[in-house]
Design a protein around this motif. Structure first.
Motif, PDB file in Angstrom:
ATOM      1  N   THR A  77       0.913  -1.220  -0.073  1.00  0.00           N
ATOM      2  CA  THR A  77      -0.069  -0.012   0.026  1.00  0.00           C
ATOM      3  C   THR A  77       0.873   1.256  -0.066  1.00  0.00           C
ATOM      4  O   THR A  77       0.321   2.443  -0.386  1.00  0.00           O
ATOM      5  N   VAL A  78       2.222   1.077   0.653  1.00  0.00           N
ATOM      6  CA  VAL A  78       2.937   2.366   0.575  1.00  0.00           C
ATOM      7  C   VAL A  78       3.397   2.643  -0.820  1.00  0.00           C
ATOM      8  O   VAL A  78       3.426   3.792  -1.400  1.00  0.00           O
ATOM      9  N   LEU A  81       0.684   4.345  -3.155  1.00  0.00           N
ATOM     10  CA  LEU A  81       0.363   5.986  -2.557  1.00  0.00           C
ATOM     11  C   LEU A  81       0.515   6.828  -3.657  1.00  0.00           C
ATOM     12  O   LEU A  81      -0.407   7.706  -3.654  1.00  0.00           O
ATOM     13  N   THR A  93      -6.849   1.774   3.218  1.00  0.00           N
ATOM     14  CA  THR A  93      -5.821   1.473   4.534  1.00  0.00           C
ATOM     15  C   THR A  93      -6.461   1.312   5.785  1.00  0.00           C
ATOM     16  O   THR A  93      -6.039   0.597   6.829  1.00  0.00           O
TER      17      THR A  93
END
Length: 117
Positions: A77-78, A81, A93
């Motif tokens: 998920t980072v 972004l 998230t």
């Protein structure tokens, strides 16, 4: 082209030398009965296979596996972004972490994380 060929030959030679040295140095001189017998999770394979198994250990291993996989799902998920919408990314998230925290609270409430008993 010729430089790539020379480099690949050097890599094959060096890796062959390292594998040969590892093969020579890893040989065991003595053969022991205990070392040659199979090791199956700490159980002695000569005795009965129907020994009682700790359900507590199994539960803790399953909880660890579940949370470990979920951490592996959080890491990408980072990376997305920068390419995603910040509001949707934050909501997704937050929802995922909220589900993790609810599961952790449930396990804690059920006493599965109590190490003293």
């Amino acid at each position: 082209m010729f430089l790539t060929f020379i480099m690949s030959i050097m890599i094959f030679i060096i890796s062959g030398i390292v594998m040969g040295l590892a093969s020579i140095l890893s040989k065991k001189a003595t053969i022991d009965r205990e070392k040659s017998s199979p090791f199956e999770c700490g159980f002695d394979p000569i005795n009965s296979a129907r020994l009682p198994f700790s359900l507590r250990f199994f539960l803790i291993a399953i909880i660890f596996l579940i949370f470990d996989v979920e951490i592996a799902l959080i890491l990408p998920t980072v990376m997305i972004l920068n390419t995603s919408n910040l509001i949707w990314w934050s909501l997704t998230t937050f929802f995922f972490i909220f589900i993790l925290l609810v599961g952790l609270y449930h396990e804690w409430n059920q006493g599965a994380l109590d190490w003293s008993s």
